[in-house]
Motif scaffolding. Structure first.
Motif, PDB file in Angstrom:
ATOM      1  N   ASP A   5      -8.238  13.947  77.133  1.00 43.97           N
ATOM      2  CA  ASP A   5      -7.813  13.607  78.487  1.00 43.97           C
ATOM      3  C   ASP A   5      -8.430  12.301  78.960  1.00 43.97           C
ATOM      4  O   ASP A   5      -7.840  11.585  79.762  1.00 43.97           O
ATOM      5  CB  ASP A   5      -8.185  14.722  79.472  1.00 43.97           C
ATOM      6  CG  ASP A   5      -7.191  15.869  79.437  1.00 43.97           C
ATOM      7  OD1 ASP A   5      -6.173  15.756  78.717  1.00 43.97           O
ATOM      8  OD2 ASP A   5      -7.417  16.870  80.131  1.00 43.97           O
ATOM      9  N   ASP A 166       5.926  26.600  76.608  1.00 50.23           N
ATOM     10  CA  ASP A 166       4.633  25.964  76.305  1.00 50.23           C
ATOM     11  C   ASP A 166       4.390  24.850  77.323  1.00 50.23           C
ATOM     12  O   ASP A 166       4.420  23.670  76.994  1.00 50.23           O
ATOM     13  CB  ASP A 166       4.652  25.403  74.874  1.00 50.23           C
ATOM     14  CG  ASP A 166       3.275  24.902  74.422  1.00 50.23           C
ATOM     15  OD1 ASP A 166       2.272  25.229  75.091  1.00 50.23           O
ATOM     16  OD2 ASP A 166       3.226  24.181  73.404  1.00 50.23           O
ATOM     17  N   LEU A 168       3.122  22.035  79.970  1.00 52.88           N
ATOM     18  CA  LEU A 168       2.066  21.034  79.948  1.00 52.88           C
ATOM     19  C   LEU A 168       0.999  21.415  80.975  1.00 52.88           C
ATOM     20  O   LEU A 168       1.314  21.875  82.064  1.00 52.88           O
ATOM     21  CB  LEU A 168       2.635  19.650  80.283  1.00 52.88           C
ATOM     22  CG  LEU A 168       3.896  19.211  79.519  1.00 52.88           C
ATOM     23  CD1 LEU A 168       4.269  17.783  79.919  1.00 52.88           C
ATOM     24  CD2 LEU A 168       3.688  19.308  78.028  1.00 52.88           C
ATOM     25  N   SER A 169      -0.253  21.201  80.632  1.00 53.08           N
ATOM     26  CA  SER A 169      -1.333  21.641  81.523  1.00 53.08           C
ATOM     27  C   SER A 169      -2.186  20.497  82.061  1.00 53.08           C
ATOM     28  O   SER A 169      -3.148  20.730  82.785  1.00 53.08           O
ATOM     29  CB  SER A 169      -2.239  22.644  80.799  1.00 53.08           C
ATOM     30  OG  SER A 169      -2.822  22.062  79.643  1.00 53.08           O
ATOM     31  N   PHE A 170      -1.838  19.248  81.708  1.00 55.29           N
ATOM     32  CA  PHE A 170      -2.693  18.116  82.071  1.00 55.29           C
ATOM     33  C   PHE A 170      -2.930  18.009  83.576  1.00 55.29           C
ATOM     34  O   PHE A 170      -4.062  17.816  84.027  1.00 55.29           O
ATOM     35  CB  PHE A 170      -2.088  16.814  81.552  1.00 55.29           C
ATOM     36  CG  PHE A 170      -2.787  15.569  82.045  1.00 55.29           C
ATOM     37  CD1 PHE A 170      -4.101  15.297  81.673  1.00 55.29           C
ATOM     38  CD2 PHE A 170      -2.147  14.680  82.898  1.00 55.29           C
ATOM     39  CE1 PHE A 170      -4.761  14.162  82.132  1.00 55.29           C
ATOM     40  CE2 PHE A 170      -2.788  13.541  83.356  1.00 55.29           C
ATOM     41  CZ  PHE A 170      -4.096  13.279  82.974  1.00 55.29           C
ATOM     42  N   LEU A 223      -0.568  12.713  79.874  1.00 54.99           N
ATOM     43  CA  LEU A 223       0.579  13.613  79.783  1.00 54.99           C
ATOM     44  C   LEU A 223       1.406  13.275  78.542  1.00 54.99           C
ATOM     45  O   LEU A 223       2.023  14.156  77.926  1.00 54.99           O
ATOM     46  CB  LEU A 223       1.437  13.479  81.044  1.00 54.99           C
ATOM     47  CG  LEU A 223       2.414  14.597  81.385  1.00 54.99           C
ATOM     48  CD1 LEU A 223       1.648  15.877  81.705  1.00 54.99           C
ATOM     49  CD2 LEU A 223       3.286  14.197  82.579  1.00 54.99           C
ATOM     50  N   THR A 225       0.380  12.502  75.604  1.00 55.30           N
ATOM     51  CA  THR A 225      -0.147  13.164  74.419  1.00 55.30           C
ATOM     52  C   THR A 225       0.394  14.577  74.304  1.00 55.30           C
ATOM     53  O   THR A 225       0.763  15.034  73.213  1.00 55.30           O
ATOM     54  CB  THR A 225      -1.684  13.186  74.473  1.00 55.30           C
ATOM     55  OG1 THR A 225      -2.174  11.852  74.609  1.00 55.30           O
ATOM     56  CG2 THR A 225      -2.275  13.816  73.224  1.00 55.30           C
ATOM     57  N   GLU A 226       0.467  15.264  75.442  1.00 53.23           N
ATOM     58  CA  GLU A 226       0.996  16.625  75.434  1.00 53.23           C
ATOM     59  C   GLU A 226       2.491  16.639  75.106  1.00 53.23           C
ATOM     60  O   GLU A 226       2.972  17.518  74.389  1.00 53.23           O
ATOM     61  CB  GLU A 226       0.753  17.288  76.792  1.00 53.23           C
ATOM     62  CG  GLU A 226      -0.695  17.669  77.041  1.00 53.23           C
ATOM     63  CD  GLU A 226      -0.827  18.641  78.200  1.00 53.23           C
ATOM     64  OE1 GLU A 226      -1.307  19.760  77.961  1.00 53.23           O
ATOM     65  OE2 GLU A 226      -0.441  18.284  79.319  1.00 53.23           O
ATOM     66  N   ARG A 230       4.551  18.151  71.370  1.00 49.29           N
ATOM     67  CA  ARG A 230       5.598  19.175  71.314  1.00 49.29           C
ATOM     68  C   ARG A 230       6.807  18.738  70.499  1.00 49.29           C
ATOM     69  O   ARG A 230       7.705  19.541  70.230  1.00 49.29           O
ATOM     70  CB  ARG A 230       5.999  19.566  72.737  1.00 49.29           C
ATOM     71  CG  ARG A 230       4.973  20.534  73.342  1.00 49.29           C
ATOM     72  CD  ARG A 230       4.903  20.441  74.851  1.00 49.29           C
ATOM     73  NE  ARG A 230       3.911  21.385  75.373  1.00 49.29           N
ATOM     74  CZ  ARG A 230       2.590  21.178  75.345  1.00 49.29           C
ATOM     75  NH1 ARG A 230       2.105  20.076  74.796  1.00 49.29           N
ATOM     76  NH2 ARG A 230       1.758  22.068  75.840  1.00 49.29           N
TER      77      ARG A 230
END
Length: 270
Positions: A5, A166, A168-170, A223, A225-226, A230
């Motif tokens: 992050d 799945d 995104l959690s950023f 974001l 990277t996430e 996928r």
């Protein structure tokens, strides 16, 4: 916090500076720079300077001050240095948790939307306090919740739909995770600061188009990277842009944003 992050690499820094800075960060940079200038410091340290939005604002507000702007990511500083070549600004790679400066060096220390990326905030706060002069001031800001930041809220809703299985959690893991202002005041007090205060500051986020805003979030932040992880065959930027157009309209768009601004002083003797 995921370890990547705080890692802005590849072409993320350039996209961040092109899209995210004018959209989200310049308005708060102007606000924070004026707060720093109000104490008329001679030596200023910036931590987590990123691509230099706050640095440029402080350079303008404090033309006679010595400013050392640091960041963990050399790639971000490289972009920052290309944008600003003022003689009283020095760019230096540094970790906020282990600052390479003697004790009691700076009159003021500032950080724009960087503290939430620190893996050990207590350690970073103690280190910042160490290099502050007695009665020196630490200025920083943090984002309010996703729900109180219109662009982020819409982007999150769009990606939640795209990656339903799945998500995104950023957003909630890092930039909008550090939102309990009273708890932050307590952390500052525990680190040794005194007279810590905060204010909730509302600004307006603006972008030339929904596509620009979507590109900024999806290509100019971690974001990306996430999203890349996928390996989606969907054009995520286009889908997010469609959502932003539905919410904010065609052409130039704008939406409310909210952040907390903190100030804290070093004791007379640290």
């Amino acid at each position: 916090m995921a370890t990547n992050d705080a890692c802005f690499h590849g072409d993320i820094p350039a996209a961040y500076d092109r899209y995210m800075v004018p959209m989200l960060f310049d308005p708060y940079a102007a606000d924070l720079a004026q707060r720093v200038a109000s104490i008329d410091p001679h030596r200023v340290l910036e931590v987590a300077a990123g691509s230099g939005a706050l640095t440029r604002a402080m350079s303008s507000a404090l033309p006679h001050a010595e400013i050392i702007a640091t960041d963990l990511n050399q790639a971000m500083l490289d972009v920052a240095a290309l944008r600003h070549s003022g003689g009283h600004v020095v760019w230096q790679q540094a970790d906020a948790s282990s600052l390479p400066f003697p004790a009691q060096t700076f009159d003021a220390i500032a950080s724009q939307f960087g503290v939430m990326f620190f893996p050990d905030r207590g350690r970073a706060y103690r280190e910042i306090l160490r290099v502050l002069k007695p009665k020196g001031t630490f200025f920083f800001n943090t984002w309010d919740s996703v729900e109180n930041n219109a662009f982020a809220k819409a982007v999150k809703a769009s990606t939640d739909t795209l990656f339903r299985d799945d998500p995104l959690s950023f957003f909630q893991r890092t930039p909008h995770s550090y939102v309990d202002a009273e708890a932050i005041l307590l952390e500052l007090e525990q680190a040794g600061f005194q007279s810590a205060t905060f204010a909730r500051v509302e600004k307006t986020a603006r972008a030339p188009s929904a596509r620009d805003a979507a590109t900024g979030f999806c290509k100019g932040s971690p974001l990306r990277t996430e999203i890349d992880a996928r390996q989606s065959k969907v054009d995520v930027v286009a889908r997010v842009a469609d959502t932003l157009e539905q919410v904010f309209g065609m052409g130039p768009i704008e939406g409310g944003m909210s952040a907390f601004v903190f100030t804290a002083e070093a004791p007379r003797q640290t």
